[in-house]
Design a protein around this motif. Structure first.
Motif, PDB file in Angstrom:
ATOM      1  N   LEU A   1       0.804  -1.224   0.000  1.00  0.00           N
ATOM      2  CA  LEU A   1       0.000   0.000   0.000  1.00  0.00           C
ATOM      3  C   LEU A   1       0.839   1.276   0.000  1.00  0.00           C
ATOM      4  O   LEU A   1       0.356   2.328  -0.433  1.00  0.00           O
ATOM      5  CB  LEU A   1      -0.923   0.019   1.226  1.00  0.00           C
ATOM      6  CG  LEU A   1      -2.040  -1.018   1.257  1.00  0.00           C
ATOM      7  CD1 LEU A   1      -2.848  -0.884   2.539  1.00  0.00           C
ATOM      8  CD2 LEU A   1      -2.945  -0.876   0.045  1.00  0.00           C
TER       9      LEU A   1
ATOM     10  N   TYR B   1     -12.408  -1.872   4.370  1.00  0.00           N
ATOM     11  CA  TYR B   1     -11.958  -2.499   3.120  1.00  0.00           C
ATOM     12  C   TYR B   1     -11.188  -3.774   3.446  1.00  0.00           C
ATOM     13  O   TYR B   1     -10.345  -3.795   4.343  1.00  0.00           O
ATOM     14  CB  TYR B   1     -11.063  -1.524   2.358  1.00  0.00           C
ATOM     15  CG  TYR B   1     -10.770  -1.912   0.925  1.00  0.00           C
ATOM     16  CD1 TYR B   1     -11.500  -1.357  -0.121  1.00  0.00           C
ATOM     17  CD2 TYR B   1      -9.770  -2.831   0.619  1.00  0.00           C
ATOM     18  CE1 TYR B   1     -11.231  -1.706  -1.443  1.00  0.00           C
ATOM     19  CE2 TYR B   1      -9.496  -3.187  -0.694  1.00  0.00           C
ATOM     20  CZ  TYR B   1     -10.232  -2.624  -1.718  1.00  0.00           C
ATOM     21  OH  TYR B   1      -9.970  -2.968  -3.019  1.00  0.00           O
TER      22      TYR B   1
ATOM     23  N   PHE C   1      -9.482   3.237  -0.543  1.00  0.00           N
ATOM     24  CA  PHE C   1      -9.330   2.287   0.551  1.00  0.00           C
ATOM     25  C   PHE C   1      -9.979   2.831   1.822  1.00  0.00           C
ATOM     26  O   PHE C   1      -9.306   3.336   2.716  1.00  0.00           O
ATOM     27  CB  PHE C   1      -7.848   1.988   0.794  1.00  0.00           C
ATOM     28  CG  PHE C   1      -7.134   1.439  -0.413  1.00  0.00           C
ATOM     29  CD1 PHE C   1      -7.553   0.270  -1.014  1.00  0.00           C
ATOM     30  CD2 PHE C   1      -6.043   2.106  -0.953  1.00  0.00           C
ATOM     31  CE1 PHE C   1      -6.901  -0.241  -2.125  1.00  0.00           C
ATOM     32  CE2 PHE C   1      -5.382   1.605  -2.058  1.00  0.00           C
ATOM     33  CZ  PHE C   1      -5.814   0.425  -2.649  1.00  0.00           C
TER      34      PHE C   1
END
Length: 242
Positions: free
Chosen positions: A178, A219, A215
């Motif tokens: 991420l 999630y 996000f």
């Protein structure tokens, strides 16, 4: 989790390495190297065409060897795409991938693993490898798991310390995947483990807070994990909205 080709001998202290793909996701390639730091030699960098970072000049042999092994894996995977650009580092020490690619690097004990994907594949891979140290897991559990997560893990068929290690490694792998997308480091309480399937070697991490429009809190990220001896490897490869 990975589909590997047969192992090959590596240079110097790397006694073998193997390349392959992520199972059910062949767009993401993987390279894993196994090495012996006792056989390390500094001239391997120049001999292999891998850039030696100035910040490692006075580093311990272990650190030099780990860095080399990770970049060696990068070199193998990029070469399969006809790319021979070195993977350097950004100021924050995250990998600086050649244009058109993204990936993740990890190492533990005497092995390194790298995932690589073309940007246009739509995936942002993250991988982490960790070696089990039972006492450390017990003593640090509260740093990376909440009471709710610990209750959930206590009902898992894995040994307590193994379940904790999978959780720690999974969060590390997810945050690596991420980081290029949200551009910030994440704390362990940003996500919690909501499912750990021992039979399938799968798990789910759920965001506890908003990271971006793509996000939101709640999630779900679905990852894979596997033990090989006392080493666990976990990976995530969330899709990037094109």
């Amino acid at each position: 989790m990975f589909d590997f080709m047969p192992s090959q001998p590596g240079p110097g202290f790397i006694h073998r390495f193997r390349c392959g793909t992520v199972s059910h996701c062949p767009e993401i390639t993987v390279c894993q190297a196994f090495f012996d730091t006792r056989l390390w030699q500094d001239d391997l960098y120049s001999a292999s065409g891998i850039v030696f970072p100035a910040r490692l000049v006075n580093a311990a042999t272990k650190r030099k060897a780990e860095y080399f092994a990770g970049r060696f894996c990068c070199q193998q995977l990029l070469a399969n795409h006809g790319v021979h650009t070195a993977v350097l580092s950004h100021q924050d020490r995250s990998p600086a991938w050649p244009a058109g690619f993204c990936g993740s690097i990890s190492h533990t004990q005497n092995q390194a693993v790298v995932l690589l994907a073309p940007i246009n594949s739509g995936f942002s891979p993250g991988v982490d490898a960790e070696t089990l140290a039972s006492r450390i897991m017990r003593e640090t559990a509260d740093m990376f798991t909440s009471p709710q997560e610990q209750t959930r893990l206590q009902h898992c068929p894995l040994d307590w310390e193994q379940a904790l290690l999978v959780t720690f490694s999974a969060k590390e792998a997810l945050f690596k995947s991420l980081y290029p997308l949200v551009k910030r480091y994440l704390d362990f309480d940003c996500a919690e483990i909501s499912e750990l399937d021992v039979r399938r070697g799968s798990l789910t991490l759920t965001l506890t807070q908003v990271l971006s429009d793509s996000f939101p809190a709640g999630y779900h990220f679905y990852g894979k994990w596997q033990f090989a001896g006392d080493v666990v490897t976990t990976c995530f490869y969330p899709q990037i909205l094109q």
